[in-house]
Scaffold this active site. Structure first.
Site, mmCIF file in Angstrom:
data_model
loop_
_atom_site.group_PDB
_atom_site.id
_atom_site.type_symbol
_atom_site.label_atom_id
_atom_site.label_comp_id
_atom_site.label_asym_id
_atom_site.label_seq_id
_atom_site.Cartn_x
_atom_site.Cartn_y
_atom_site.Cartn_z
ATOM 1 N N ASP A 187 0.820 -1.216 0.000
ATOM 2 C CA ASP A 187 0.000 0.000 0.000
ATOM 3 C C ASP A 187 0.854 1.267 0.000
ATOM 4 O OD1 ASP A 187 -2.304 1.544 0.012
ATOM 5 O OD2 ASP A 187 -2.484 1.533 2.188
ATOM 6 N N TYR A 188 1.993 1.225 -0.672
ATOM 7 C CA TYR A 188 2.766 2.463 -0.840
ATOM 8 C C TYR A 188 1.963 3.438 -1.696
ATOM 9 C CZ TYR A 188 7.039 0.483 1.149
ATOM 10 O OH TYR A 188 7.966 -0.056 2.001
ATOM 11 N N GLU A 189 1.951 4.715 -1.287
ATOM 12 C CA GLU A 189 1.160 5.716 -1.998
ATOM 13 C C GLU A 189 1.975 6.934 -2.420
ATOM 14 O OE1 GLU A 189 -2.291 6.582 0.347
ATOM 15 O OE2 GLU A 189 -2.958 4.483 0.399
ATOM 16 N N HIS A 190 3.246 6.962 -2.022
ATOM 17 C CA HIS A 190 4.122 8.086 -2.363
ATOM 18 C C HIS A 190 5.458 7.527 -2.845
ATOM 19 C CE1 HIS A 190 1.194 10.624 -0.334
ATOM 20 N NE2 HIS A 190 1.245 9.783 0.683
ATOM 21 N N GLN B 93 -8.766 0.815 -4.270
ATOM 22 C CA GLN B 93 -9.402 1.795 -3.388
ATOM 23 C C GLN B 93 -10.458 2.609 -4.150
ATOM 24 O OE1 GLN B 93 -6.645 3.967 -0.756
ATOM 25 N NE2 GLN B 93 -5.022 2.570 -1.403
#
Length: 352
Positions: free
Chosen positions: A200-203, A263
């Site tokens: 769930d890395y988002e950056h 998501q």
């Protein structure tokens, strides 16, 4: 893929197989007549190539397998009874024993999060950042022993570190990150009796290729060592780096990824059922061949909320045999609603 005959290409279907059976028969004599068919089945991609040639034979048992795979290939994908929920990111007041668990559904609790953040970089040395007050190793072992349909995973990355610093994916090298990640996560997974990981890395401060190689090698290694039995990813449609990084990962290592926790609640709040279904089809196409789960956020702060049509949309997906499961963000927020949406989700899936 269609079969090759000496005269050209043709699609082979169930009718043709049964015609071939009628023509050749299984036979009962001592010579055991054999149907003269050469068949190649590509099981991995569910494609079938079947040239019929006069000089090659097929045993009856193999013919039955051919007919079975042909039959399966003409069916729609089945609905799934998988329910997943993130827990431990926002509150330490929720216990696993608080959670509704329908015995007719496979339930995954996903601990949020483990993060490899150190001095502004990600070095692969993961530490526990979820609220551990009620999510200790003994708590996890207990719930799994009590409910055999429960599995527990850990999610990696997330949005931020303690709500202050963005959890950037920024490894110094691929090899060192993978080695550190395998080592540190193996220790955490064994200590906490976990079954899988979620990404769930988002950056990002590195390109899609580096992300793909790091994460892909991590998943592959943990699976090959028997440390985990499944892996998932949690992308969203930002029209930019998040989607591009995860699509790159999917392209290279999609066969290693068991579930796509897309998501859908990252879309604007207030979308309707038809728009949700359109988004779902678009992402199922992007992550083609993957098990894309429908999702909502407990408070209904984005996407299609649980009180605004989400379950109607899921029923439509169910009719179309596209409902691969449901996941929720998150148990910490759901407690104030008495977990009623979790109960509705699991009830819907149990009848899938």
């Amino acid at each position: 893929m269609i079969g090759m005959h000496s005269g050209g290409r043709y699609p082979l279907g169930i009718v043709q197989v049964w015609a071939a059976v009628a023509r050749g028969g299984f036979g009962t004599s001592s010579k055991k007549k054999r149907l003269k068919v050469f068949t190649y089945i590509n099981i991995a991609s569910y494609q079938i190539d079947t040239p019929i040639r006069g000089n090659e034979e097929m045993e009856p048992s193999k013919l039955i397998a051919v007919m079975l795979f042909l039959s399966l290939s003409t069916c729609n994908a089945a609905n799934s009874k998988l329910f997943r929920e993130y827990i431990g990111a926002e509150s330490d007041s929720v216990k696993l024993t608080d959670m509704p668990i329908n015995s007719d559904v496979e339930v995954h609790f996903i601990l949020a999060f483990a993060i490899d953040y150190a001095n502004g970089t990600t070095n692969g040395k993961f530490n526990v950042f979820w609220k551990t007050n009620n999510l200790k190793p003994a708590d996890i072992l207990s719930i799994k022993n009590k409910h055999r349909n429960v599995k527990v995973a850990v999610s990696l990355g997330g949005d931020s570190v303690d709500g202050h610093h963005k959890a950037y994916f920024n490894p110094k090298s691929i090899s060192s990150w993978v080695n550190n990640a395998v080592s540190s996560l193996t220790q955490i997974i064994k200590q906490y009796n976990l079954d899988g990981i979620d990404i769930d890395y988002e950056h990002f401060r590195t390109g899609p290729n580096t992300f793909s190689l790091c994460i892909g090698q991590l998943i592959s290694t943990l699976k090959s060592k028997g440390v985990i039995s499944f892996a998932s990813i949690a992308p969203f449609d930002d029209g930019g780096p998040v989607q591009s990084h995860y699509l790159s990962l999917w392209k290279k290592y999609g066969r290693q990824i068991d579930y796509v926790n897309f998501q859908f609640y990252a879309y604007d709040k207030g979308i309707g059922i038809s728009q949700f279904l359109s988004y779902f089809d678009a992402q199922a196409s992007n992550y083609k061949g993957g098990k894309v789960l429908a999702s909502f956020i407990s408070g209904g702060d984005g996407g299609l909320g649980p009180s605004n049509g989400f379950f109607e949309a899921c029923n439509e997906l169910k009719k179309q045999r596209k409902l691969e499961g449901i996941f929720v963000w998150c148990a910490d927020e759901s407690k104030e609603f008495g977990f009623r949406y979790e109960k509705l989700s699991q009830g819907l899936l149990a009848s899938a």
